[in-house]
Scaffold this motif. Structure first.
Motif, PDB file in Angstrom:
ATOM      1  N   PRO A 197      53.063 -93.981  36.147  1.00  0.00           N
ATOM      2  CA  PRO A 197      52.367 -92.757  35.719  1.00  0.00           C
ATOM      3  C   PRO A 197      52.683 -92.325  34.281  1.00  0.00           C
ATOM      4  O   PRO A 197      51.941 -91.531  33.697  1.00  0.00           O
ATOM      5  CB  PRO A 197      52.856 -91.704  36.729  1.00  0.00           C
ATOM      6  CG  PRO A 197      53.146 -92.486  37.970  1.00  0.00           C
ATOM      7  CD  PRO A 197      53.710 -93.784  37.463  1.00  0.00           C
ATOM      8  N   PHE A 198      53.784 -92.839  33.716  1.00  0.00           N
ATOM      9  CA  PHE A 198      54.137 -92.491  32.336  1.00  0.00           C
ATOM     10  C   PHE A 198      53.555 -93.487  31.326  1.00  0.00           C
ATOM     11  O   PHE A 198      53.930 -93.443  30.147  1.00  0.00           O
ATOM     12  CB  PHE A 198      55.664 -92.466  32.186  1.00  0.00           C
ATOM     13  CG  PHE A 198      56.352 -91.477  33.075  1.00  0.00           C
ATOM     14  CD1 PHE A 198      56.252 -90.116  32.838  1.00  0.00           C
ATOM     15  CD2 PHE A 198      57.098 -91.907  34.158  1.00  0.00           C
ATOM     16  CE1 PHE A 198      56.881 -89.197  33.664  1.00  0.00           C
ATOM     17  CE2 PHE A 198      57.745 -91.000  34.983  1.00  0.00           C
ATOM     18  CZ  PHE A 198      57.631 -89.636  34.742  1.00  0.00           C
ATOM     19  N   ALA A 199      52.664 -94.378  31.763  1.00  0.00           N
ATOM     20  CA  ALA A 199      52.126 -95.405  30.870  1.00  0.00           C
ATOM     21  C   ALA A 199      51.372 -94.791  29.691  1.00  0.00           C
ATOM     22  O   ALA A 199      51.506 -95.237  28.547  1.00  0.00           O
ATOM     23  CB  ALA A 199      51.216 -96.357  31.649  1.00  0.00           C
ATOM     24  N   GLY A 200      50.567 -93.769  29.954  1.00  0.00           N
ATOM     25  CA  GLY A 200      49.825 -93.127  28.870  1.00  0.00           C
ATOM     26  C   GLY A 200      50.751 -92.506  27.845  1.00  0.00           C
ATOM     27  O   GLY A 200      50.516 -92.613  26.624  1.00  0.00           O
ATOM     28  N   GLN A 201      51.828 -91.871  28.307  1.00  0.00           N
ATOM     29  CA  GLN A 201      52.797 -91.273  27.398  1.00  0.00           C
ATOM     30  C   GLN A 201      53.522 -92.342  26.598  1.00  0.00           C
ATOM     31  O   GLN A 201      53.821 -92.145  25.407  1.00  0.00           O
ATOM     32  CB  GLN A 201      53.810 -90.446  28.189  1.00  0.00           C
ATOM     33  CG  GLN A 201      54.757 -89.624  27.329  1.00  0.00           C
ATOM     34  CD  GLN A 201      54.049 -88.544  26.541  1.00  0.00           C
ATOM     35  OE1 GLN A 201      53.265 -87.784  27.096  1.00  0.00           O
ATOM     36  NE2 GLN A 201      54.306 -88.468  25.242  1.00  0.00           N
ATOM     37  N   LEU A 202      53.780 -93.491  27.217  1.00  0.00           N
ATOM     38  CA  LEU A 202      54.443 -94.585  26.505  1.00  0.00           C
ATOM     39  C   LEU A 202      53.575 -95.094  25.360  1.00  0.00           C
ATOM     40  O   LEU A 202      54.071 -95.315  24.239  1.00  0.00           O
ATOM     41  CB  LEU A 202      54.761 -95.723  27.480  1.00  0.00           C
ATOM     42  CG  LEU A 202      55.360 -96.997  26.863  1.00  0.00           C
ATOM     43  CD1 LEU A 202      56.688 -96.710  26.175  1.00  0.00           C
ATOM     44  CD2 LEU A 202      55.548 -98.076  27.950  1.00  0.00           C
ATOM     45  N   VAL A 203      52.288 -95.276  25.631  1.00  0.00           N
ATOM     46  CA  VAL A 203      51.367 -95.740  24.577  1.00  0.00           C
ATOM     47  C   VAL A 203      51.306 -94.710  23.450  1.00  0.00           C
ATOM     48  O   VAL A 203      51.339 -95.065  22.260  1.00  0.00           O
ATOM     49  CB  VAL A 203      49.964 -95.991  25.169  1.00  0.00           C
ATOM     50  CG1 VAL A 203      48.967 -96.297  24.048  1.00  0.00           C
ATOM     51  CG2 VAL A 203      50.009 -97.141  26.169  1.00  0.00           C
ATOM     52  N   HIS A 204      51.236 -93.440  23.806  1.00  0.00           N
ATOM     53  CA  HIS A 204      51.166 -92.371  22.797  1.00  0.00           C
ATOM     54  C   HIS A 204      52.435 -92.337  21.952  1.00  0.00           C
ATOM     55  O   HIS A 204      52.376 -92.251  20.713  1.00  0.00           O
ATOM     56  CB  HIS A 204      50.956 -91.019  23.490  1.00  0.00           C
ATOM     57  CG  HIS A 204      51.012 -89.844  22.559  1.00  0.00           C
ATOM     58  ND1 HIS A 204      52.195 -89.179  22.250  1.00  0.00           N
ATOM     59  CD2 HIS A 204      50.028 -89.214  21.861  1.00  0.00           C
ATOM     60  CE1 HIS A 204      51.935 -88.206  21.415  1.00  0.00           C
ATOM     61  NE2 HIS A 204      50.634 -88.197  21.155  1.00  0.00           N
ATOM     62  N   ASP A 205      53.602 -92.404  22.599  1.00  0.00           N
ATOM     63  CA  ASP A 205      54.863 -92.324  21.857  1.00  0.00           C
ATOM     64  C   ASP A 205      55.075 -93.556  20.988  1.00  0.00           C
ATOM     65  O   ASP A 205      55.596 -93.461  19.862  1.00  0.00           O
ATOM     66  CB  ASP A 205      56.038 -92.180  22.834  1.00  0.00           C
ATOM     67  CG  ASP A 205      56.048 -90.837  23.540  1.00  0.00           C
ATOM     68  OD1 ASP A 205      55.272 -89.940  23.138  1.00  0.00           O
ATOM     69  OD2 ASP A 205      56.829 -90.683  24.513  1.00  0.00           O
TER      70      ASP A 205
END
Length: 303
Positions: A197-205
Motif C-alpha cells: 500500500p505504500f508503493a505510491g508514496q515510495l515512487v513519489h519520495d
C-alpha cells in the motif's frame, strides 16, 4: 580442521548485530527523504530481490508447508509491521528514547520463548540481560535530546518491540523444517507484500530523494535485511531464542562506536560506560558455566 557449529552460530550472530547497528546510521540519511512506509517497502523490495538471487543460485525451493505459519507471522510482524512502526516512531522521539524503548524486545523474547517454546532461563542469561538492559538505559539517557518525547512516539516504539519479539519467537519453530535462507526470503516477501500500500508514496519520495538517501535505502535492503536476517536465522536455528535476543543488546554499543567513526559524534563518558555494560551483559548471557572436572576413580588397592 572443521569449525564447531557453536562458533559458526556465534559468528553469524555477530554479523547480524554489526549490520543492524550500521542500519541506524543509514536510516538517518534515508529517513530524511523517505516516509516510514516508503522506506520500509523500498528496503524490503531490495532485500527480497537480493534473497531471490541467492535462492536461485543455491536452487532453494519454497519452504515446506509446516514452516509457513511461522514464516507468515514473522514476515507480517517483524519484516513488515516492525519496520514501518519503528521508522514512524523514530520521527516522533529522539534516537536515545527509541533505542531505550525498543530494547525491551529481548526481555519480551525471553518471556515469550520461555512460555511458548519452553526455553530455559538460566541464571547467567537473566544476569546478562539485566546488565545489558542497564547499559541500554544508560546509552538511551545519554543520547536523549532536549526536545522531549511524544506519547505517540513511545507507544510506536513499544509496538515495534512487541512485533520484533513476537516475530523472533514465531520464526524459531519454522527453522526446524526450513532452511535459514528459505525462512528469511519468504518472510521478507511477506513483509514486502504487506507494505505494498505504500508503493505510491515510495515512487513519489524516490522522485525527489537525493542519491545518497536512495543508496542508503538499498544498502538497508541488501545488508541489514537480506544478509543480516539470514545470518540471524542461521544462528537462531542453533541456539535458543532467549540467548539470541540477549545478543542484540550489543547493538547500542556498536551504534555508539559507528556514530563516532562515521558521523563524528564523540560519545560522552556516560555513553561509553553504557556501551561497555551492554557488551559485558552480552558476554555474560552467552557464556556457559564451567564443567566440573571429572575425577578418575582411585585404583583399587592390591592385596
Amino acid at each position: 580442521m572443521r569449525t564447531p557449529p557453536s562458533r559458526l552460530a556465534a559468528g553469524a550472530a555477530l554479523v547480524s548485530v554489526l549490520l543492524w547497528a550500521s542500519a541506524f546510521v543509514s536510516i538517518r540519511s534515508a529517513g530524511a527523504a523517505y516516509s516510514p512506509g516508503a522506506l520500509a517497502l523500498g528496503r524490503l523490495l531490495a532485500g527480497s530481490l537480493t534473497l531471490g538471487v541467492f535462492c536461485l543460485v543455491r536452487r532453494e525451493g519454497p519452504p515446506p508447508r509446516s514452516a509457513w505459519r511461522g514464516i507468515a507471522i514473522s514476515g507480517l510482524l517483524w519484516f513488515g509491521f516492525y519496520m514501518v512502526v519503528l521508522n514512524w516512531g523514530e520521527r516522533q522521539v529522539d534516537a536515545g528514547t527509541a533505542a531505550l524503548v525498543v530494547n525491551i524486545g529481548p526481555i519480551l523474547i525471553a518471556l515469550l520463548s520461555s512460555r511458548l517454546l519452553g526455553d530455559a532461563m538460566p541464571p547467567r542469561l537473566l544476569t546478562g540481560m539485566a546488565v545489558s538492559f542497564a547499559g541500554a538505559v544508560t546509552v538511551g539517557v545519554s543520547m536523549s535530546g532536549d526536545g522531549g518525547s511524544s506519547v505517540l512516539g513511545v507507544a510506536l516504539c513499544v509496538l515495534a518491540a512487541m512485533a520484533y519479539a513476537s516475530g523472533v519467537v514465531a520464526q524459531k519453530p519454522a527453522l526446524r523444517t526450513a532452511s535459514a535462507l528459505q525462512v528469511t526470503t519468504f518472510g521478507c516477501l511477506v513483509g514486502a507484500v504487506a507494505c505494498l500500500p505504500f508503493a505510491g508514496q515510495l515512487v513519489h519520495d524516490a522522485a525527489g530523494a537525493p542519491l545518497s538517501a536512495t543508496l542508503n535505502m538499498v544498502y538497508l535492503g541488501v545488508f541489514p535485511t537480506a544478509l543480516a536476517f539470514t545470518t540471524w536465522a542461521y544462528a537462531l536455528a542453533r541456539t535458543t531464542a532467549s540467548r539470541m535476543g540477549a545478543t542484540t543488546y550489543a547493538v547500542p554499543a556498536l551504534v555508539v562506536l559507528m556514530s563516532w567513526l562515521f558521523l563524528g559524534e564523540v560519545p560522552g563518558l556516560l555513553t561509553l560506560g553504557g556501551g561497555a555494560l551492554c557488551l559485558a551483559g552480552v558476554a555474560v548471557s552467552r557464556s556457559r558455566p564451567r564443567r566440573a572436572p571429572v575425577l578418575e576413580p582411585a585404583p583399587a588397592p592390591r592385596a
